[in-house]
Design an enzyme around this catalytic site. Structure first.
Site, PDB file in Angstrom:
ATOM      1  N   GLU A  21     -26.363 -66.357  21.364  1.00  0.00           N
ATOM      2  CA  GLU A  21     -25.861 -65.110  20.803  1.00  0.00           C
ATOM      3  C   GLU A  21     -24.809 -64.401  20.787  1.00  0.00           C
ATOM      4  OE1 GLU A  21     -28.748 -61.921  20.954  1.00  0.00           O
ATOM      5  OE2 GLU A  21     -30.286 -63.051  20.497  1.00  0.00           O
ATOM      6  N   CYS A  38     -34.933 -55.569  30.358  1.00  0.00           N
ATOM      7  CA  CYS A  38     -33.852 -55.750  29.607  1.00  0.00           C
ATOM      8  C   CYS A  38     -34.756 -57.197  28.814  1.00  0.00           C
ATOM      9  CB  CYS A  38     -32.534 -56.583  30.110  1.00  0.00           C
ATOM     10  SG  CYS A  38     -31.663 -57.913  29.561  1.00  0.00           S
ATOM     11  N   CYS A  42     -18.584 -59.663  21.512  1.00  0.00           N
ATOM     12  CA  CYS A  42     -19.553 -59.544  22.485  1.00  0.00           C
ATOM     13  C   CYS A  42     -19.800 -61.331  23.396  1.00  0.00           C
ATOM     14  CB  CYS A  42     -20.827 -58.830  23.038  1.00  0.00           C
ATOM     15  SG  CYS A  42     -21.900 -58.523  23.874  1.00  0.00           S
ATOM     16  N   CYS A  76     -30.925 -64.721  32.131  1.00  0.00           N
ATOM     17  CA  CYS A  76     -30.483 -64.192  33.426  1.00  0.00           C
ATOM     18  C   CYS A  76     -31.633 -64.002  34.157  1.00  0.00           C
ATOM     19  CB  CYS A  76     -30.665 -63.305  32.270  1.00  0.00           C
ATOM     20  SG  CYS A  76     -29.434 -62.169  34.045  1.00  0.00           S
ATOM     21  N   CYS A 105     -25.614 -54.762  29.122  1.00  0.00           N
ATOM     22  CA  CYS A 105     -24.995 -56.624  29.262  1.00  0.00           C
ATOM     23  C   CYS A 105     -26.778 -57.846  29.307  1.00  0.00           C
ATOM     24  CB  CYS A 105     -25.178 -56.213  30.515  1.00  0.00           C
ATOM     25  SG  CYS A 105     -26.173 -56.788  32.223  1.00  0.00           S
ATOM     26  N   CYS A 156     -33.320 -57.692  35.208  1.00  0.00           N
ATOM     27  CA  CYS A 156     -33.530 -55.672  34.789  1.00  0.00           C
ATOM     28  C   CYS A 156     -34.899 -56.043  34.079  1.00  0.00           C
ATOM     29  CB  CYS A 156     -32.556 -55.459  34.594  1.00  0.00           C
ATOM     30  SG  CYS A 156     -31.027 -55.377  35.137  1.00  0.00           S
TER      31      CYS A 156
HETATM   32  S1  SF4 Z   1     -29.953 -56.307  31.244  1.00  0.00           S
HETATM   33 FE1  SF4 Z   1     -27.776 -57.848  32.127  1.00  0.00          FE
HETATM   34  S2  SF4 Z   1     -28.083 -58.290  34.013  1.00  0.00           S
HETATM   35 FE2  SF4 Z   1     -29.672 -57.300  33.889  1.00  0.00          FE
HETATM   36  S3  SF4 Z   1     -31.549 -58.995  32.973  1.00  0.00           S
HETATM   37 FE3  SF4 Z   1     -30.610 -58.511  31.461  1.00  0.00          FE
HETATM   38  S4  SF4 Z   1     -29.049 -59.836  30.468  1.00  0.00           S
HETATM   39 FE4  SF4 Z   1     -29.444 -59.505  33.163  1.00  0.00          FE
END
Ligand code: SF4
Length: 349
Positions: A89, A116, A102, A109, A334, A113
């Site tokens: 994306e 997220c 972006c 990832c 992020c 987190c």
């Molecule tokens: S917030 Fe950023 S670093 Fe944290 S899991 Fe999501 S993509 Fe990864």
């Protein structure tokens, strides 16, 4: 398959010599590619025809296939497919007087987190530098205006893919590449301490803007929502950040996702102010009210709570802005940019 966007100027010169071409031809080709966005060797008319044919047989330009584009009033989301079937994306955002792109640096990832959505499926793989740059090239070609800002805030933790992000950033900011201003390229990290130390020593990376997802003023809360911080502790992170060699007039942005009843209390704000007190000129804080996601167990705080949090920080002399995202499927930290977002600066309350 060999992609020309995987090479910086020096590497491409060497590769051209190995193909029997003159070194200086590399600069000519990159000029066509990054200044004129020409992705067709046959149009590079200052190269002899037989050389153009050789280059056509050797290199490709686009590692990504554009699948879809979703337009919203202030943004466009692009979906790309990699050669091995992953979806990437990229979001183009219209800000007041410029466009910001972006870009994603990984598929998924590994940081994990808990707030997220990108973390849910874990890490599939790193993107190559060509795949990172191709997001820029394809969106720029599709865009009526020059893209001046790039943020590494799409899918992934950029510093976990250090070498490829570095190469892509080098091509973005070099005069022989896209020639973007170093101030306009931002790397956003969850706070990987060893990689931040490496970045601080790196003549290209340390010139870029740095944003760090802080999200809590104390180790225990941070650890509960960002498992990676068990190793990359808050005290180690702050130690690196206060020593980080900032270019003049630059500050580190601390991103703070505000989650209802988790990290949004007055006490949290006071502790954050205390954490930053001795170095407040070095940082600015972006407060990002959490955007609810059906797959995640968190809620967004009331607006008054967000503003009160901001007020505590302002009163202690810490520049703090609230970043509201528009729409339910949008997020600003992020890895979570989904469609569009907006920055709203709220002046000192
Ligand atoms: S917030 Fe950023 S670093 Fe944290 S899991 Fe999501 S993509 Fe990864």
């Amino acid at each position: 398959m060999e992609f020309i966007t995987d090479y910086n100027l020096e590497e491409l010169r060497e590769r051209f010599v190995s193909l029997g071409l003159e070194k200086y031809r590399a600069g000519q080709v990159l000029k066509w590619l990054y200044k004129k966005l020409t992705t067709d060797f046959s149009s590079m008319t200052d190269l002899p025809k037989e050389q153009r044919r050789l280059l056509e047989d050797t290199f490709r330009f686009h590692p990504l296939e554009k699948l879809d584009r979703v337009d919203a009033p202030d943004s466009r989301k692009y979906l790309f497919r990699t050669h091995d079937g992953h979806i990437v994306e990229t979001v183009l955002i219209r800000e007041r007087d410029h466009l910001t792109l972006c870009v994603s640096s990984q598929v998924g990832c590994a940081v994990g987190c808990t707030f997220c959505a990108t973390a849910i499926d874990g890490l599939r793989r790193n993107l190559t530098s060509a795949e990172i740059l191709d997001q820029f090239l394809q969106v720029q070609k599709d865009s009526p205006e020059k893209i001046r800002n790039v943020v590494f805030m799409g899918m992934g933790e950029p510093l976990a893919n250090y070498d490829n992000v570095r190469k892509a950033a080098e091509i973005m900011v070099s005069p022989w590449g896209l020639d973007l201003s170093k101030r306009r390229v931002t790397v956003s990290t969850s706070g990987l301490v060893a990689q931040l130390r490496r970045m601080a020593e790196d003549p290209i990376m340390r010139e870029l803007n740095l944003a760090v997802s802080l999200n809590a003023p104390r180790q225990s809360t941070r650890e509960s929502i960002m498992p990676i911080t068990r190793k990359n502790t808050l005290s180690e992170l702050m130690e690196v950040l206060v020593k980080y060699p900032l270019p003049r007039y630059r500050r580190i942005t601390l991103e703070y996702v505000l989650i209802k009843d988790l990290n949004d209390s007055k006490r949290d704000a006071e502790e954050l102010a205390e954490l930053l007190r001795r170095h407040r000129k070095r940082f600015k804080v972006n407060l990002i009210p959490f955007n609810p996601d059906p797959n995640l167990p968190y809620e967004r705080p009331e607006l008054t709570r967000v503003l009160n949090f901001q007020k505590v920080l302002w009163e202690r002399g810490i520049s703090t802005f609230v970043r509201f995202s528009k729409g339910v499927d949008v997020f600003g930290a992020c890895g979570q940019l989904r469609a569009k977002r907006d920055y709203v600066k709220i002046s000192n309350p």
